[in-house]
Design a protein around this motif. Sequence first.
Motif, PDB file in Angstrom:
ATOM      1  N   ASP A   1     134.213  -6.631 -20.299  1.00 12.44           N
ATOM      2  CA  ASP A   1     134.502  -5.537 -20.929  1.00 12.44           C
ATOM      3  C   ASP A   1     135.011  -4.373 -21.786  1.00 12.44           C
ATOM      4  OD1 ASP A   1     132.940  -3.139 -22.682  1.00 12.44           O
ATOM      5  OD2 ASP A   1     131.407  -3.239 -21.328  1.00 12.44           O
ATOM      6  N   ASN A   2     135.235  -3.676 -22.281  1.00 13.44           N
ATOM      7  CA  ASN A   2     136.758  -2.596 -22.204  1.00 13.44           C
ATOM      8  C   ASN A   2     136.378  -1.541 -23.058  1.00 13.44           C
ATOM      9  OD1 ASN A   2     137.084  -3.539 -25.113  1.00 13.44           O
ATOM     10  ND2 ASN A   2     138.999  -5.359 -24.620  1.00 13.44           N
ATOM     11  N   THR A   3     135.021  -1.309 -22.981  1.00 11.53           N
ATOM     12  CA  THR A   3     134.233   0.016 -24.186  1.00 11.53           C
ATOM     13  C   THR A   3     134.768   0.994 -23.497  1.00 11.53           C
ATOM     14  OG1 THR A   3     132.568  -1.623 -25.018  1.00 11.53           O
ATOM     15  CG2 THR A   3     132.208   1.285 -25.121  1.00 11.53           C
ATOM     16  N   ALA A   4     134.927   1.909 -24.752  1.00  9.20           N
ATOM     17  CA  ALA A   4     136.017   3.233 -23.956  1.00  9.20           C
ATOM     18  C   ALA A   4     136.178   4.404 -25.719  1.00  9.20           C
ATOM     19  CB  ALA A   4     136.912   3.222 -23.307  1.00  9.20           C
ATOM     20  N   ILE A   5     134.728   5.196 -25.378  1.00 13.01           N
ATOM     21  CA  ILE A   5     134.766   5.758 -26.591  1.00 13.01           C
ATOM     22  C   ILE A   5     135.883   6.722 -26.653  1.00 13.01           C
ATOM     23  CG2 ILE A   5     133.683   8.117 -27.168  1.00 13.01           C
ATOM     24  CD1 ILE A   5     131.756   5.626 -27.227  1.00 13.01           C
ATOM     25  N   GLY A   6     136.431   6.695 -28.075  1.00 18.60           N
ATOM     26  CA  GLY A   6     137.444   7.807 -28.023  1.00 18.60           C
ATOM     27  C   GLY A   6     139.172   6.862 -27.743  1.00 18.60           C
ATOM     28  N   LYS A   7     138.584   5.762 -27.492  1.00 20.55           N
ATOM     29  CA  LYS A   7     139.802   5.164 -26.897  1.00 20.55           C
ATOM     30  C   LYS A   7     140.916   4.371 -27.554  1.00 20.55           C
ATOM     31  CE  LYS A   7     140.934   0.452 -24.465  1.00 20.55           C
ATOM     32  NZ  LYS A   7     140.107  -0.521 -24.185  1.00 20.55           N
ATOM     33  N   ALA A   8     140.389   4.622 -29.198  1.00 17.49           N
ATOM     34  CA  ALA A   8     141.890   4.539 -30.406  1.00 17.49           C
ATOM     35  C   ALA A   8     142.695   5.540 -30.506  1.00 17.49           C
ATOM     36  CB  ALA A   8     141.080   4.155 -31.849  1.00 17.49           C
ATOM     37  N   GLN A   9     141.811   6.919 -30.116  1.00 15.33           N
ATOM     38  CA  GLN A   9     141.995   8.357 -30.493  1.00 15.33           C
ATOM     39  C   GLN A   9     143.176   8.701 -29.184  1.00 15.33           C
ATOM     40  OE1 GLN A   9     139.166   8.182 -31.587  1.00 15.33           O
ATOM     41  NE2 GLN A   9     139.820   7.821 -33.117  1.00 15.33           N
ATOM     42  N   ALA A  10     143.361   7.936 -28.515  1.00 16.15           N
ATOM     43  CA  ALA A  10     144.209   8.433 -27.044  1.00 16.15           C
ATOM     44  C   ALA A  10     145.626   7.518 -27.357  1.00 16.15           C
ATOM     45  CB  ALA A  10     143.781   7.867 -26.110  1.00 16.15           C
ATOM     46  N   SER A  11     146.160   8.656 -26.288  1.00 13.78           N
ATOM     47  CA  SER A  11     148.279   7.973 -26.013  1.00 13.78           C
ATOM     48  C   SER A  11     147.798   6.361 -25.267  1.00 13.78           C
ATOM     49  CB  SER A  11     149.020   8.769 -25.298  1.00 13.78           C
ATOM     50  OG  SER A  11     148.181   8.351 -24.111  1.00 13.78           O
ATOM     51  N   PRO A  12     149.013   5.452 -25.626  1.00 17.93           N
ATOM     52  CA  PRO A  12     148.740   4.099 -25.235  1.00 17.93           C
ATOM     53  C   PRO A  12     148.912   3.819 -23.744  1.00 17.93           C
ATOM     54  CG  PRO A  12     150.610   4.551 -26.624  1.00 17.93           C
ATOM     55  CD  PRO A  12     149.958   5.153 -26.489  1.00 17.93           C
ATOM     56  N   GLU A  13     149.814   4.981 -23.236  1.00 23.74           N
ATOM     57  CA  GLU A  13     149.419   4.983 -21.559  1.00 23.74           C
ATOM     58  C   GLU A  13     148.031   5.806 -21.075  1.00 23.74           C
ATOM     59  OE1 GLU A  13     152.854   6.468 -23.647  1.00 23.74           O
ATOM     60  OE2 GLU A  13     151.927   6.951 -23.837  1.00 23.74           O
ATOM     61  N   VAL A  14     147.406   6.135 -21.603  1.00 23.74           N
ATOM     62  CA  VAL A  14     146.173   6.804 -21.337  1.00 23.74           C
ATOM     63  C   VAL A  14     144.970   5.350 -22.006  1.00 23.74           C
ATOM     64  CG1 VAL A  14     144.051   7.991 -21.768  1.00 23.74           C
ATOM     65  CG2 VAL A  14     145.685   8.625 -21.832  1.00 23.74           C
ATOM     66  N   GLN A  15     145.315   4.842 -22.965  1.00 24.21           N
ATOM     67  CA  GLN A  15     144.051   3.484 -23.469  1.00 24.21           C
ATOM     68  C   GLN A  15     144.464   2.972 -21.596  1.00 24.21           C
ATOM     69  OE1 GLN A  15     145.415   2.015 -27.382  1.00 24.21           O
ATOM     70  NE2 GLN A  15     145.046   3.940 -27.752  1.00 24.21           N
ATOM     71  N   ALA A  16     145.964   2.562 -21.316  1.00 21.14           N
ATOM     72  CA  ALA A  16     146.379   1.325 -20.783  1.00 21.14           C
ATOM     73  C   ALA A  16     144.985   1.622 -19.515  1.00 21.14           C
ATOM     74  CB  ALA A  16     147.537   1.201 -20.133  1.00 21.14           C
ATOM     75  N   THR A  17     144.540   2.496 -18.916  1.00 20.59           N
ATOM     76  CA  THR A  17     143.838   3.060 -17.890  1.00 20.59           C
ATOM     77  C   THR A  17     142.104   3.494 -17.997  1.00 20.59           C
ATOM     78  OG1 THR A  17     143.140   5.746 -18.386  1.00 20.59           O
ATOM     79  CG2 THR A  17     145.416   5.004 -17.436  1.00 20.59           C
ATOM     80  N   LEU A  18     142.186   2.631 -19.556  1.00 15.68           N
ATOM     81  CA  LEU A  18     140.730   2.864 -19.747  1.00 15.68           C
ATOM     82  C   LEU A  18     139.632   1.252 -19.985  1.00 15.68           C
ATOM     83  CD1 LEU A  18     140.869   5.532 -22.618  1.00 15.68           C
ATOM     84  CD2 LEU A  18     140.218   6.337 -20.191  1.00 15.68           C
ATOM     85  N   GLY A  19     138.388   1.874 -19.086  1.00 15.97           N
ATOM     86  CA  GLY A  19     137.262   0.371 -19.790  1.00 15.97           C
ATOM     87  C   GLY A  19     137.657  -0.641 -19.241  1.00 15.97           C
ATOM     88  N   HIS A  20     138.172  -0.686 -17.551  1.00 19.04           N
ATOM     89  CA  HIS A  20     138.377  -1.761 -17.220  1.00 19.04           C
ATOM     90  C   HIS A  20     137.137  -2.085 -15.688  1.00 19.04           C
ATOM     91  CE1 HIS A  20     142.726  -2.185 -18.057  1.00 19.04           C
ATOM     92  NE2 HIS A  20     142.487  -0.979 -17.757  1.00 19.04           N
TER      93      HIS A  20
END
Length: 324
Positions: free
Chosen positions: A259-278
Amino acid sequence: MTVDAMAESAEADRPAYGAELEGFEYPWPVQRFSFTSQGQDLQMAYLDVAPEEPNGHTIVLLHGKNFCAATWEESITRLSEAGYRVVAPDQVGFCKSSKPMQYQFSFHQLAANTHALLEQLDIDSATIMGHSMGGMLAGRYALMYPEQTDQLVLVNPIGLEDWKQKGVPWQSIDESYAAEQQKTAEGIRRYQQSTYYVGDWQPEYDRWVDMLAGMYAGEGGDIVAWNQALTSDMVFTQPIVHEFGELQVPTLLLIGEQDNTAIGKAQASPEVQATLGHYDVLGEQTAERIPDATLVEFPELGHSPHIQQPEVFHEALLEGLEQR
């Protein structure tokens, strides 16, 4: 025919349902709980499935944001066969329940609505099981009503991390509403395939795409999109992760690690996206935070393990319930 024209034709062939999912049949009779909340007369649709050979226990299934009570079909069947009375409501704002134009959505309010339903059904205590957004709601319910919660089961719950704290930007309800209005069956299918099913797709999953997309496609699509926007704001602004240590009930965590679900992930910067949904990490972190937690991980499964591999999932679920 162009690719765009083919896509438009495919969308036109999809079913359209009413704002309260009129036209989409649930696998068991739908019942209605009428109540007053925030000065409004509302109703919650729910399924109440009795087992042939009761084991004396009730389990309440709380759906996720892109799901409905009907999505629990396989789980209801397995749990009922094991002797459980199963209650599966559609929350206000979702599926076959009321969709108010103005409502102060909160997990506290939805938990209170659910508790009122169980009181109406003379259910003094139950196992509370939530998937996705329903996991956040189930956690809130257990915090509010520990004496009425026999045990808590969390199936790939969202909210295992605080997205705002991690740097995901807030999105206004108006912006979210505009995005919801653009949703199509094909877009929903792509998202579910990558997140719920780890790139796989089976024909039986199309039913749940049609269920969700059909509400957007129907005449009540605007109020559906509006309620989805309101509840997105609830999910983003009301994290429960900081209160896991206060849970007083035995908790079973069932986590698909892909699973890699994270609300708002698409609006985040690439750096932040890399930290989400692990979820391979989040599951373990959550088990450490909850005082009495048992973690079961499914290394190859995604956000919806109960749909993706029902045999594997329900074997683990029933074993976990029995041990508790």
